[in-house]
Design an enzyme around this catalytic site. Structure first.
Site, PDB file in Angstrom:
ATOM      1  N   LYS A 132       4.587   5.459  20.704  1.00  0.00           N
ATOM      2  CA  LYS A 132       3.894   4.315  20.102  1.00  0.00           C
ATOM      3  C   LYS A 132       4.482   4.012  18.728  1.00  0.00           C
ATOM      4  O   LYS A 132       4.797   2.874  18.399  1.00  0.00           O
ATOM      5  CB  LYS A 132       2.392   4.625  20.007  1.00  0.00           C
ATOM      6  CG  LYS A 132       1.589   3.501  19.407  1.00  0.00           C
ATOM      7  CD  LYS A 132       0.108   3.799  19.420  1.00  0.00           C
ATOM      8  CE  LYS A 132      -0.624   2.683  18.688  1.00  0.00           C
ATOM      9  NZ  LYS A 132      -2.050   2.936  18.573  1.00  0.00           N
ATOM     10  N   GLU A 144       9.117  15.189  17.216  1.00  0.00           N
ATOM     11  CA  GLU A 144       9.494  15.903  18.452  1.00  0.00           C
ATOM     12  C   GLU A 144      10.237  14.953  19.399  1.00  0.00           C
ATOM     13  O   GLU A 144      11.270  15.296  19.978  1.00  0.00           O
ATOM     14  CB  GLU A 144       8.249  16.431  19.175  1.00  0.00           C
ATOM     15  CG  GLU A 144       7.538  17.580  18.485  1.00  0.00           C
ATOM     16  CD  GLU A 144       6.592  17.131  17.386  1.00  0.00           C
ATOM     17  OE1 GLU A 144       6.620  15.948  16.987  1.00  0.00           O
ATOM     18  OE2 GLU A 144       5.828  17.987  16.900  1.00  0.00           O
ATOM     19  N   GLY A 162      -2.803   6.171  21.638  1.00  0.00           N
ATOM     20  CA  GLY A 162      -1.813   6.969  22.361  1.00  0.00           C
ATOM     21  C   GLY A 162      -2.396   7.634  23.607  1.00  0.00           C
ATOM     22  O   GLY A 162      -1.829   7.568  24.694  1.00  0.00           O
ATOM     23  N   ARG A 163      -3.566   8.264  23.443  1.00  0.00           N
ATOM     24  CA  ARG A 163      -4.135   9.011  24.582  1.00  0.00           C
ATOM     25  C   ARG A 163      -4.754   8.104  25.632  1.00  0.00           C
ATOM     26  O   ARG A 163      -5.263   8.576  26.641  1.00  0.00           O
ATOM     27  CB  ARG A 163      -5.119  10.075  24.079  1.00  0.00           C
ATOM     28  CG  ARG A 163      -6.199   9.568  23.149  1.00  0.00           C
ATOM     29  CD  ARG A 163      -6.937  10.724  22.453  1.00  0.00           C
ATOM     30  NE  ARG A 163      -7.846  10.261  21.422  1.00  0.00           N
ATOM     31  CZ  ARG A 163      -7.511  10.004  20.170  1.00  0.00           C
ATOM     32  NH1 ARG A 163      -6.256  10.152  19.779  1.00  0.00           N
ATOM     33  NH2 ARG A 163      -8.403   9.599  19.289  1.00  0.00           N
ATOM     34  N   GLU A 183      -8.959  15.503  20.941  1.00  0.00           N
ATOM     35  CA  GLU A 183      -8.360  14.661  19.902  1.00  0.00           C
ATOM     36  C   GLU A 183      -9.307  13.502  19.581  1.00  0.00           C
ATOM     37  O   GLU A 183      -9.367  13.028  18.452  1.00  0.00           O
ATOM     38  CB  GLU A 183      -6.984  14.126  20.333  1.00  0.00           C
ATOM     39  CG  GLU A 183      -6.168  13.599  19.158  1.00  0.00           C
ATOM     40  CD  GLU A 183      -4.731  13.223  19.509  1.00  0.00           C
ATOM     41  OE1 GLU A 183      -4.530  12.229  20.215  1.00  0.00           O
ATOM     42  OE2 GLU A 183      -3.799  13.907  19.056  1.00  0.00           O
ATOM     43  N   HIS A 241      -8.871  33.934  40.095  1.00  0.00           N
ATOM     44  CA  HIS A 241      -8.196  35.232  40.006  1.00  0.00           C
ATOM     45  C   HIS A 241      -7.630  35.460  38.612  1.00  0.00           C
ATOM     46  O   HIS A 241      -6.814  36.366  38.409  1.00  0.00           O
ATOM     47  CB  HIS A 241      -7.094  35.303  41.064  1.00  0.00           C
ATOM     48  CG  HIS A 241      -7.659  35.174  42.452  1.00  0.00           C
ATOM     49  ND1 HIS A 241      -8.190  36.236  43.135  1.00  0.00           N
ATOM     50  CD2 HIS A 241      -7.845  34.089  43.239  1.00  0.00           C
ATOM     51  CE1 HIS A 241      -8.650  35.812  44.315  1.00  0.00           C
ATOM     52  NE2 HIS A 241      -8.453  34.510  44.391  1.00  0.00           N
ATOM     53  N   LYS A 284       1.904  17.730  10.285  1.00  0.00           N
ATOM     54  CA  LYS A 284       3.166  16.981  10.429  1.00  0.00           C
ATOM     55  C   LYS A 284       3.875  16.899   9.080  1.00  0.00           C
ATOM     56  O   LYS A 284       5.072  17.103   8.959  1.00  0.00           O
ATOM     57  CB  LYS A 284       2.892  15.555  10.918  1.00  0.00           C
ATOM     58  CG  LYS A 284       2.460  15.446  12.363  1.00  0.00           C
ATOM     59  CD  LYS A 284       2.339  13.965  12.739  1.00  0.00           C
ATOM     60  CE  LYS A 284       1.683  13.756  14.063  1.00  0.00           C
ATOM     61  NZ  LYS A 284       1.392  12.374  14.374  1.00  0.00           N
TER      62      LYS A 284
END
Ligand code: F6P
Length: 535
Positions: free
Chosen positions: A212, A218, A274-275, A360, A391, A502
């Site tokens: 965005k 990253e 973004g999400r 978030e 398990h 950041k």
């Protein structure tokens, strides 16, 4: 007087006091006894809607609790807040933006607006570009610099620019194109991108850089590495401007200055969080992988859920019920964690996706009116697919010291499996939710074999995992997240908490800055790494 007209401290509401009283009376009660007291509990405490069944009967809730939860929603102005959300008002107050991602799956007649402006035109235009590129890549007419068709797509992004499309491609892989592979790269760990490009032919690879902001470190790091690979292996001076690279962003200037051809830059709007961006051009990889018709079915499924949320009364409303029960468990029964267990391996990324969506969005401690909160907000969301999870960590759910409500999710029909496997899988789902509720307490058993039970759970049964039901499932949890944030009186659409980390990374990696600005532990660790780095 509050500055924000939705600012309501829920703990001051009469319904909150009622719920506190209900909780103290119900604390000692067993969930099974609620079934004995109400023979119609199964049907009264469940919602059926278009191929979805939400069974919330295995919670410590009574009809009185539900009525108080509905009052809480009303007194907290949920209906007004929802109207503002759908009307595209600036409900993301700290960033002064709307958050009307439902418009991305809306039809023209839905008349979605952002801050007063009709937005269907721009959304339809972006979608037509997604469709065009997706069709060309899929039918082999989108060619790389040497004239060859695309066989591999690398989707580079992180957080919301990664989790949604990555999960959608995995969930809907039954619809995958037979000769196009997709690779998602999000982590800054170079081992991921380096191992991926090693296996690929650059001549037939398309790189989609989804961000965005087009400045997330990253993503840009992974993009740079991939550009160097294209440059070296294809002898291209500027691979960014070639047909091997597409940008998906809300910041077209940044994409342009990175060198990406504007005709290969797909945009989405600032008001798309973004999400919540899976439905926008960020879904290009999904459209390429499963085909644009299936992508459209996914959008339509989500739209169905939008309509349901916006119109169904509370007692028949899936996201409202999921949200209110979660608030009941979190704020009145003090369960500050919640496990999500999909009995479907293709939904293995769903818990991770929900972690971003819910934590978030609602991992906040400041009210809409900028005051600190004195009550719990988002629980810690975690989970894994069943039956694997049984398990791994189910021991803790059955006998551990934490109180963990569970959301079970299952699909009734699965054409990709067979009867033997599928009956076994769903049998496990039902048995686990039953064991968590009933427990095991026979007198003669040693303590270590006893299980307290009385563990609440929801069971969501969906007819089948299709693009449409998948879209509806994701929209269901998006709305659940909105409703919870609304009642907790927080802004679910910003994420200021991620900024400091950041900034500190940038400072730490800036060789021109002395390390003095940082704490002594960080200095010690940085020095240790430096001294032990092999040359
Ligand atoms: O760091 C958090 C975050 O801002 C998320 O909200 C977002 O989805 C992700 O980073 C990626 O951001 P972008 O799409 O701008 O690269």
């Amino acid at each position: 007087m509050a500055n924000n007209h939705f600012d309501v401290n829920p703990t001051t509401l009469p319904a909150w006091q009622e719920l506190t009283k209900h909780a103290s009376l119900l604390k000692e009660k067993r969930i099974e006894t609620l079934f004995a007291e109400n023979k119609l509990r199964n049907s009264n405490f469940s919602i059926k809607h278009k191929g979805f069944l939400l069974d919330y009967s295995k919670n410590l809730v009574t009809e009185e609790v539900l009525l108080s939860l509905f009052s809480l929603a009303d007194q907290a102005l949920l209906k007004d807040h929802t109207a503002a959300f759908f009307a595209g008002e600036k409900i993301n107050t700290s960033e002064k933006k709307s958050a009307v991602h439902m418009a991305l799956r809306g039809h023209k007649k839905d008349n979605y607006r952002s801050e007063g402006e009709l937005i269907y035109g721009q959304i339809a235009y972006s979608l037509s570009k997604v469709k065009d590129i997706s069709s060309k890549v899929r039918n082999g007419t989108w060619l790389g610099s040497t004239g060859r068709a695309i066989t591999d797509v690398i989707h580079i992004g992180v957080g919301g620019s990664d989790l949604g499309p990555r999960m959608a491609c995995q969930a809907l892989r039954a619809h995958a194109h037979e000769s196009i592979n997709i690779h998602f790269i999000s982590n800054a760990d170079g081992s991921e991108i380096l191992a991926t490009i090693k296996t690929l032919d650059p001549e037939t690879t398309l790189v989609i850089i989804a961000s965005k902001s087009f400045s997330t470190l990253e993503t840009m790091l992974n993009a740079d590495t991939t550009m160097r690979w294209l440059q070296k292996s294809l002898g291209l001076k500027n691979p960014q401007s070639s047909t091997h690279v597409i940008a998906v962003t809300a910041n077209k200037q940044k994409a342009a200055s990175y060198g990406i051809d504007p005709s290969r830059t797909l945009e989405f709007e600032e008001w798309v969080g973004g999400r919540f961006s899976l439905w926008s051009s960020v879904g290009l990889s999904v459209s390429i992988y499963i085909g644009h018709d299936n992508f459209t079915h996914m959008l339509d499924g989500a739209r169905e859920m939008d309509i349901h949320f916006n119109t169904a009364p509370y007692e028949h409303n899936l996201p409202v019920m999921l949200a209110l029960i979660s608030i009941w468990n979190n704020n009145f029964l003090n369960a500050h964690t919640c496990a999500v267990i999909p009995y479907c391996e293709r939904l293995s990324l769903f818990p991770a996706y929900l972690q971003q969506l819910e934590m978030e969005s609602n991992g906040k401690s400041v009210s809409l009116n900028n005051e600190s909160l004195e009550y719990a907000t988002s629980p810690i969301i975690w989970g894994k697919t069943g039956s694997d999870a049984q398990h791994a960590f189910f021991q803790l759910l059955h006998q551990g010291s934490h109180f963990v409500p569970v959301n079970f999710i299952g699909f009734i029909n699965d054409k990709t499996s067979n009867k033997k496997h599928h009956d076994f899988l769903l049998g496990n789902l039902i048995a686990q939710s039953s064991a968590l509720m009933i427990g095991r307490s026979n007198e003669e058993l040693p303590m270590y074999q006893k299980q307290p039970g009385n563990n609440p759970s929801n069971t969501l049964l969906i007819d089948e995992l299709t693009p449409s039901s998948f879209g509806a499932l994701i929209a269901l949890y998006e709305h659940k997240t909105f409703i919870q944030g609304s009642i907790w009186n927080i802004n679910s659409f910003d994420q200021w908490g991620v900024e400091l980390g950041k900034k500190m990374t940038e400072n730490l990696l800036d060789t021109n800055k002395s390390l003095e600005f940082i704490d002594t532990s960080a200095q010690y660790l940085s020095l240790y790494i430096k001294e032990h780095t092999s040359s």
